[in-house]
Design a protein around this motif. Sequence first.
Motif, PDB file in Angstrom:
ATOM      1  N   GLY A 139       0.798  -1.222   0.000  1.00 17.72           N
ATOM      2  CA  GLY A 139       0.000   0.000   0.000  1.00 17.72           C
ATOM      3  C   GLY A 139       0.825   1.264   0.000  1.00 17.72           C
ATOM      4  N   ALA A 140       2.159   1.141   0.065  1.00 17.55           N
ATOM      5  CA  ALA A 140       3.006   2.341   0.077  1.00 17.55           C
ATOM      6  C   ALA A 140       2.975   3.074  -1.259  1.00 17.55           C
ATOM      7  CB  ALA A 140       4.445   1.963   0.432  1.00 17.55           C
ATOM      8  N   ALA A 144      -1.434   5.593  -8.977  1.00 21.19           N
ATOM      9  CA  ALA A 144      -1.084   6.521 -10.051  1.00 21.19           C
ATOM     10  C   ALA A 144       0.414   6.602 -10.296  1.00 21.19           C
ATOM     11  CB  ALA A 144      -1.633   7.918  -9.728  1.00 21.19           C
ATOM     12  N   GLU A 145       1.210   6.164  -9.303  1.00 19.76           N
ATOM     13  CA  GLU A 145       2.662   6.238  -9.422  1.00 19.76           C
ATOM     14  C   GLU A 145       3.276   4.968 -10.022  1.00 19.76           C
ATOM     15  OE1 GLU A 145       4.353   8.971  -8.524  1.00 19.76           O
ATOM     16  OE2 GLU A 145       2.571   9.997  -7.818  1.00 19.76           O
ATOM     17  N   LEU A 146       2.513   3.913 -10.122  1.00 19.28           N
ATOM     18  CA  LEU A 146       3.065   2.641 -10.578  1.00 19.28           C
ATOM     19  C   LEU A 146       3.693   2.716 -11.973  1.00 19.28           C
ATOM     20  CD1 LEU A 146       0.405   0.128  -9.194  1.00 19.28           C
ATOM     21  CD2 LEU A 146       2.649   0.711  -8.255  1.00 19.28           C
ATOM     22  N   THR A 251       9.427  12.409 -10.257  1.00 20.00           N
ATOM     23  CA  THR A 251       9.043  12.437  -8.846  1.00 20.00           C
ATOM     24  C   THR A 251       8.085  11.280  -8.574  1.00 20.00           C
ATOM     25  OG1 THR A 251       7.135  13.909  -9.191  1.00 20.00           O
ATOM     26  CG2 THR A 251       9.272  14.951  -8.713  1.00 20.00           C
ATOM     27  N   VAL A 252       8.050  10.833  -7.338  1.00 18.96           N
ATOM     28  CA  VAL A 252       7.078   9.827  -6.922  1.00 18.96           C
ATOM     29  C   VAL A 252       6.521  10.212  -5.558  1.00 18.96           C
ATOM     30  CG1 VAL A 252       8.071   7.894  -8.204  1.00 18.96           C
ATOM     31  CG2 VAL A 252       8.878   8.379  -5.890  1.00 18.96           C
ATOM     32  N   THR A 253       5.278   9.842  -5.330  1.00 20.58           N
ATOM     33  CA  THR A 253       4.651  10.034  -4.027  1.00 20.58           C
ATOM     34  C   THR A 253       4.422   8.668  -3.404  1.00 20.58           C
ATOM     35  OG1 THR A 253       3.553  12.072  -4.719  1.00 20.58           O
ATOM     36  CG2 THR A 253       2.649  10.940  -2.794  1.00 20.58           C
ATOM     37  N   ARG A 254       4.869   8.522  -2.167  1.00 19.99           N
ATOM     38  CA  ARG A 254       4.693   7.265  -1.437  1.00 19.99           C
ATOM     39  C   ARG A 254       3.997   7.537  -0.115  1.00 19.99           C
ATOM     40  NH1 ARG A 254       7.974   3.046  -3.291  1.00 19.99           N
ATOM     41  NH2 ARG A 254       7.558   1.896  -1.378  1.00 19.99           N
ATOM     42  N   ARG A 255       3.271   6.541   0.352  1.00 19.01           N
ATOM     43  CA  ARG A 255       2.728   6.593   1.700  1.00 19.01           C
ATOM     44  C   ARG A 255       3.773   6.072   2.676  1.00 19.01           C
ATOM     45  NH1 ARG A 255      -1.824   3.971  -0.837  1.00 19.01           N
ATOM     46  NH2 ARG A 255      -3.526   5.422  -1.206  1.00 19.01           N
ATOM     47  N   CYS A 256       3.750   6.603   3.867  1.00 18.58           N
ATOM     48  CA  CYS A 256       4.587   6.100   4.957  1.00 18.58           C
ATOM     49  C   CYS A 256       3.677   5.693   6.103  1.00 18.58           C
ATOM     50  CB  CYS A 256       5.583   7.162   5.423  1.00 18.58           C
ATOM     51  SG  CYS A 256       6.775   6.543   6.652  1.00 18.58           S
ATOM     52  N   LEU A 257       3.963   4.536   6.658  1.00 19.60           N
ATOM     53  CA  LEU A 257       3.176   3.967   7.740  1.00 19.60           C
ATOM     54  C   LEU A 257       3.864   4.240   9.072  1.00 19.60           C
ATOM     55  CD1 LEU A 257       0.746   2.023   8.390  1.00 19.60           C
ATOM     56  CD2 LEU A 257       2.379   0.139   8.121  1.00 19.60           C
TER      57      LEU A 257
END
Length: 264
Positions: A139-140, A144-146, A251-257
């Motif tokens: 889920g990180a 849309a970034e894949l 650029t990429v956007t990632r989630r952080c847990l």
Amino acid sequence: MQPSQDYAALRRDPEYGQLNQRLLEFLALGGPRRLLDIGCGDGAVSEVLLGRDPGLALTGVDPEPGLLAEARARLEGRAEFHVGDAASVERLFPPASFDSVVMANCVHLVEELPAALGAIHRVLEPGGRLVFNSAFYAGAELPAELPVYAELIGAARRAARARGLVLDRSAPAKTPGMRRSAEDYWEALAACGFTGITHAEESFTFSGGFLAALCGTPMFASAALPGIDRNVAAELLRESLQKQQQKAPVTVTRRCLYFSAVRA
């Protein structure tokens, strides 16, 4: 836990470092007094913690002696450091030695999560707090970034084939730690006796510098080009990234847990 020297470039990326700043906000109000920094590397997070509270009794643990030497030089006697990983802390320290444990951006490198969390639980005093984070879990990546990752890896694989290199299609796409979900961490914490479990997910946008550092890590290079020497794989990935950046900034956007839990 894998040797953190392999992740030094990623850890030193200033954008990636923003994730640590947010993590430290999850420590208990009033601040820790006896803190264990697991996966401390070269002491960057330890230094931030001591800057916030110079009177903090801080101990760092890392599997890489070279990085611990850097940490000792950085902090000049303000903390103590030991060679070890998360699962070994109960052999290094007596029970209830700490009131706080921090694992900054390294929990996904822990192979045996129940053993590691059990060891951490035993070195925490009752009421002590564990906080950790990861930008590498199920889920990180935002959907849309894949395509950014797909283009990067696809170009590197084509370059590998042009060199006559053969991919190992039977190798797993991701290490076990990168396949864990927030629910997996929650369940593992509860099974080890932690209570007061809370978690949050936040998004961060990274530039090409982060991606270049990421390309050199075993978890990314080996998953992207399985069966190819990791250093060669990292070289091919960086070359692919450089070509992408020549067309347009990447650029990429990632989630952080983020997780916080308390030993009952």
